[in-house]
Design a protein around this motif. Structure first.
Motif, short mmCIF file in Angstrom:
data_model
loop_
_atom_site.label_atom_id
_atom_site.label_comp_id
_atom_site.label_asym_id
_atom_site.label_seq_id
_atom_site.Cartn_x
_atom_site.Cartn_y
_atom_site.Cartn_z
N THR A 67 0.35 -0.71 0.36
CA THR A 67 0.33 0.06 -0.17
C THR A 67 0.82 1.17 -0.36
O THR A 67 1.47 1.42 0.61
CB THR A 67 -1.31 -0.13 0.98
OG1 THR A 67 -1.97 1.18 0.96
CG2 THR A 67 0.09 0.09 2.56
N ASP A 69 -0.19 3.99 1.77
CA ASP A 69 -1.01 4.77 2.31
C ASP A 69 0.16 4.56 3.83
O ASP A 69 0.25 3.07 4.10
CB ASP A 69 -2.36 4.88 2.56
CG ASP A 69 -2.72 5.33 3.86
OD1 ASP A 69 -2.46 6.17 4.02
OD2 ASP A 69 -3.74 4.69 4.06
N SER A 70 0.60 5.58 3.85
CA SER A 70 1.47 5.58 5.31
C SER A 70 1.09 5.54 6.88
O SER A 70 1.86 5.88 7.52
CB SER A 70 2.47 5.99 5.03
OG SER A 70 2.53 7.86 5.50
#
Length: 189
Positions: A67, A69-70
């Motif tokens: 992903t 998205d961190s």
């Protein structure tokens, strides 16, 4: 009059002590009876926990998801949507911080283990990462698996999933339940 109130409180407490565990058992049985079975590829190891008894700790291959998205927080609750690979083993379809009704897939409530920014890899921990066994067989199971890891290709956890709930039914080695695999006689050559 005071003794009547005490008796009523006693009955409420007793009823609650019977109802709560019974409801937990019935909920798990409902997942086992009507849930969807998934095979999670795994490799068991055997630690001892003096408070919880003997169990096989399970590590899963399907615990990573790529992903960009961190914004993941360790121990945060997430929803892991499942798919199966060509061999019938579970794999992650997607991971979300909220239930996504538009994703028409079975899902499990899990927790974030960690996120590796250098390769955008999210690792999750499933709620079924321990398989409790009869104390006498847990150590034998660990020894059998450790000694045969190179020869054993088919090790998986059979997990039933329904509406975010999951129940680990068994650990299977070479198409045989772990407790039976440990009890079988060694092959004569």
């Amino acid at each position: 009059m005071k003794s009547i109130y005490i008796f009523i409180i006693f009955l409420v407490v007793v009823t609650a002590q019977i109802f709560v565990p019974t409801q937990m058992i019935l909920d798990r049985e409902a997942v086992l009876n009507t849930g969807v079975p998934y095979k999670f590829k795994t490799r068991p190891i055997d630690p001892a926990d003096p408070f919880r008894g003997k169990y096989i700790a399970l590590r899963f291959k399907a615990n990573k998801w790529s992903t960009i998205d961190s914004l993941w927080v360790r121990k945060e609750k997430v929803y892991v949507y499942l798919d199966t690979d060509s061999l019938g083993f579970a794999k992650i379809h997607s991971v979300s911080k909220e239930i996504q009704p538009e994703i028409n897939k079975d899902f499990i409530e899990a927790k974030v283990d960690w996120y590796k920014e250098y390769n955008n890899e999210l690792h999750v921990t499933y709620p079924f990462n321990r398989f409790y066994m009869e104390e006498g067989k847990a150590y034998d199971a660990e020894v059998v698996v450790r000694e045969n890891q190179k020869n054993i290709e088919n090790v998986y956890a059979l997990v039933f999933v329904k509406n975010g709930e999951s129940v680990l039914k068994d650990v299977i080695i070479d198409n045989m339940p772990l407790k039976d695999y440990v009890g079988k006689e060694p092959k004569q050559e």
